[in-house]
Design a protein around this motif. Sequence first.
Motif, PDB file in Angstrom:
ATOM      1  N   ILE A  11       0.826  -1.156  -0.073  1.00  0.00           N
ATOM      2  CA  ILE A  11      -0.089  -0.003   0.026  1.00  0.00           C
ATOM      3  C   ILE A  11       0.830   1.224   0.011  1.00  0.00           C
ATOM      4  O   ILE A  11       1.785   1.206   0.909  1.00  0.00           O
ATOM      5  CB  ILE A  11      -0.934  -0.069   1.243  1.00  0.00           C
ATOM      6  N   ASN A  13       1.835   5.488  -0.485  1.00  0.00           N
ATOM      7  CA  ASN A  13       1.487   6.919  -0.323  1.00  0.00           C
ATOM      8  C   ASN A  13       2.447   7.690  -1.152  1.00  0.00           C
ATOM      9  O   ASN A  13       3.859   7.551  -0.960  1.00  0.00           O
ATOM     10  CB  ASN A  13       1.503   7.435   1.310  1.00  0.00           C
ATOM     11  N   ASP A  22      -2.923   8.981  -0.850  1.00  0.00           N
ATOM     12  CA  ASP A  22      -2.669   7.884   0.103  1.00  0.00           C
ATOM     13  C   ASP A  22      -3.516   6.382  -0.295  1.00  0.00           C
ATOM     14  O   ASP A  22      -4.363   6.645  -0.889  1.00  0.00           O
ATOM     15  CB  ASP A  22      -3.150   8.238   1.584  1.00  0.00           C
ATOM     16  N   ASP A  23      -3.115   5.619   0.400  1.00  0.00           N
ATOM     17  CA  ASP A  23      -3.554   4.074   0.291  1.00  0.00           C
ATOM     18  C   ASP A  23      -3.821   3.589  -1.058  1.00  0.00           C
ATOM     19  O   ASP A  23      -4.733   3.018  -1.439  1.00  0.00           O
ATOM     20  CB  ASP A  23      -4.838   4.239   1.072  1.00  0.00           C
ATOM     21  N   ASP A  51      -4.983  -5.553   6.985  1.00  0.00           N
ATOM     22  CA  ASP A  51      -5.497  -4.270   6.581  1.00  0.00           C
ATOM     23  C   ASP A  51      -5.823  -4.359   5.038  1.00  0.00           C
ATOM     24  O   ASP A  51      -6.123  -3.132   4.597  1.00  0.00           O
ATOM     25  CB  ASP A  51      -4.508  -3.288   6.935  1.00  0.00           C
ATOM     26  N   TRP A  52      -5.353  -5.443   4.462  1.00  0.00           N
ATOM     27  CA  TRP A  52      -5.409  -5.268   2.877  1.00  0.00           C
ATOM     28  C   TRP A  52      -7.043  -5.179   2.347  1.00  0.00           C
ATOM     29  O   TRP A  52      -7.860  -6.156   2.663  1.00  0.00           O
ATOM     30  CB  TRP A  52      -4.664  -6.720   2.307  1.00  0.00           C
ATOM     31  N   HIS A  56      -8.758  -4.373  -3.664  1.00  0.00           N
ATOM     32  CA  HIS A  56      -7.420  -4.495  -4.166  1.00  0.00           C
ATOM     33  C   HIS A  56      -7.244  -5.878  -5.072  1.00  0.00           C
ATOM     34  O   HIS A  56      -7.059  -6.136  -6.142  1.00  0.00           O
ATOM     35  CB  HIS A  56      -6.194  -4.302  -3.452  1.00  0.00           C
ATOM     36  N   LYS A  77       0.320  -6.540   9.317  1.00  0.00           N
ATOM     37  CA  LYS A  77       0.075  -5.346   8.261  1.00  0.00           C
ATOM     38  C   LYS A  77       0.986  -5.361   7.000  1.00  0.00           C
ATOM     39  O   LYS A  77       1.859  -6.005   6.966  1.00  0.00           O
ATOM     40  CB  LYS A  77       0.523  -4.194   9.283  1.00  0.00           C
ATOM     41  N   THR A  78       0.116  -4.983   5.927  1.00  0.00           N
ATOM     42  CA  THR A  78       0.697  -4.976   4.738  1.00  0.00           C
ATOM     43  C   THR A  78       2.143  -3.870   4.581  1.00  0.00           C
ATOM     44  O   THR A  78       2.064  -3.044   5.172  1.00  0.00           O
ATOM     45  CB  THR A  78      -0.332  -4.333   3.739  1.00  0.00           C
ATOM     46  N   ARG A  80       4.132  -1.251   3.582  1.00  0.00           N
ATOM     47  CA  ARG A  80       3.545   0.199   3.058  1.00  0.00           C
ATOM     48  C   ARG A  80       4.917   1.170   2.909  1.00  0.00           C
ATOM     49  O   ARG A  80       5.962   0.912   3.314  1.00  0.00           O
ATOM     50  CB  ARG A  80       3.006   0.876   4.464  1.00  0.00           C
ATOM     51  N   THR A  82       5.996   4.816   1.264  1.00  0.00           N
ATOM     52  CA  THR A  82       5.668   6.367   1.194  1.00  0.00           C
ATOM     53  C   THR A  82       6.803   7.134   0.437  1.00  0.00           C
ATOM     54  O   THR A  82       7.884   7.145   1.168  1.00  0.00           O
ATOM     55  CB  THR A  82       5.356   7.161   2.448  1.00  0.00           C
TER      56      THR A  82
END
Lengths: 305, 305
Positions: A11, A13, A22-23, A51-52, A56, A77-78, A80, A82
């Motif tokens: 995911i 950002n 974001d996301d 959290d996926w 998607h 959690k996936t 991430r 940014t």
Amino acid sequence: MSLLVVGSVAIDNVETPQERRDDLLGGSATHFSYAASFFTPVRLVGVVGEDWPAQHTELLQSRGVDTAGLQQRAGGKTFRWTGRYLPNMNDRETLDVQLNVFGDFDPIVPAAFQDARFVFLANGVPAVQAKVLAQAPHRDIVVADTMDLWINEHRPDLDALLQQLDGLVLNDGEAKLLTGQQNLVAAAEAVLDLGPRFVIVKKGEHGSMYFGRDEAGRLDSSVLPAFPTRDVVDPTGAGDSFAGGFMGYLTEQGKIDGATLRTAMAYGTVVASYNVEGFGLERMTSVTRAAIDERLAQYRKMLAF
Amino acid sequence: MSLLVVGSVAIDNVETPQERRDDLLGGSATHFSYAASFFTPVRLVGVVGEDWPAQHTELLQSRGVDTAGLQQRAGGKTFRWTGRYLPNMNDRETLDVQLNVFGDFDPIVPAAFQDARFVFLANGVPAVQAKVLAQAPHRDIVVADTMDLWINEHRPDLDALLQQLDGLVLNDGEAKLLTGQQNLVAAAEAVLDLGPRFVIVKKGEHGSMYFGRDEAGRLDSSVLPAFPTRDVVDPTGAGDSFAGGFMGYLTEQGKIDGATLRTAMAYGTVVASYNVEGFGLERMTSVTRAAIDERLAQYRKMLAF
């Protein structure tokens, strides 16, 4: 013929001079899969967290990507990422990385995927990439991506992996780092001495180069500029979608002779040019194979003299 | 048909990671003339000082370059440039510049040159470039080069000159500076709004782009990578020899339609690839038109898919 890809699913950002989003659906295997899906059925192996978002996965499935190999880790959690692009839209800064469930990714290739003949190992720890090969006993053609981190810190594993590859895809800086050669032609030739039968050097907005050997062992090379586009919205995933278009076309054709490799590079170039026209995969969702072929014809005209 | 070029004639000192070489034949008009001479007779207008070695003039004459417009200023010194290339052989630092007689260069086009139909204004003060046009009343096609200094400090003169040009040749950074556009496609299109019918954007080791309009006024573009070469000895003059091959071919053909412009770019690319294989013009002295055509065929094959 189908194509197996193993790599990151993330995911993202993304911040550009114009906008922050974001996301976004991100990750190397994701951009690769979506791009390749215009050419061939794709089987994806990756890992995500709790959290996926289900949509998607549905987006990938809508393109015929088989997500049976996408593990969802309970309590995790996936991955991430940014990042921020500079005004030239080519250079970027990574603002934050959270590997999360990708940090100890142990790829499991579902039984139904194990007959795969074309395999792409998207950027990852070389030892993890190698684990996939043991689970793809019918592989004919294996191509991998890599990065500076593995070149610097996992060199023995990477060297062992290179011996098992048909092709290596990497960017210009990585080719220089891997070989110690500052000249790209010399660097590409040096990569061939490390094992792969061919190498593709990606140069971002400046296109790509191919070096391989023909049937008689003579050096064969090709060089293509990027497709010039005005509308660079988000370059994230350009290299992965290039690889996806490239491998997708090779798999569709079922061969890797020189002419097929060159056309595959051109398709990769065109698919990547669409990818950068929107955030994440947004532009790609309105692309069709017909649009890709139309831009390929335009691109061919641009190169003709 | 013959080609008139006006620009700098210099003596260069060049330092690379491998070697330092002093007193090389340099200058934009020099590299341009030599490159163009493989395609068409060239008439050179420039200025040198007392220190100019006669053998440099003889070298140009040996390629059929008419040096009747090369003024030698008594008591003056030739323009001198000293530069150092970084290990990537693309970036460089200027260590010393002495404009000398080039500082107040007042170009005089000999009467015998005034029937020139193809004119190239190599990089120089825009007002001085404009002076040449007044002395070439039979000009059909005028192409100019420029640089950041004139864009920043002589903008009104440059804007006036742009109105008189058929084509502008400049590098990527200059195109962005001239137009305020960070995206090269947008920058190239914006250049067309400033006057020229076509623009060539040079990207150094990454090739070049062409933007123009066809007979119906539609945007027409082309993009070519550089010819990949292992043996980059001295990149000095690559852009000027690109322009020389480009203009030389256009002059030989006597026209500037889209197809001719594209082929001219390819010839420029190939000639530049030879230029960088030696210090100054050293590699060029062993090049032939047959060798250029052979490399052009190889280049065409590299781009084919």
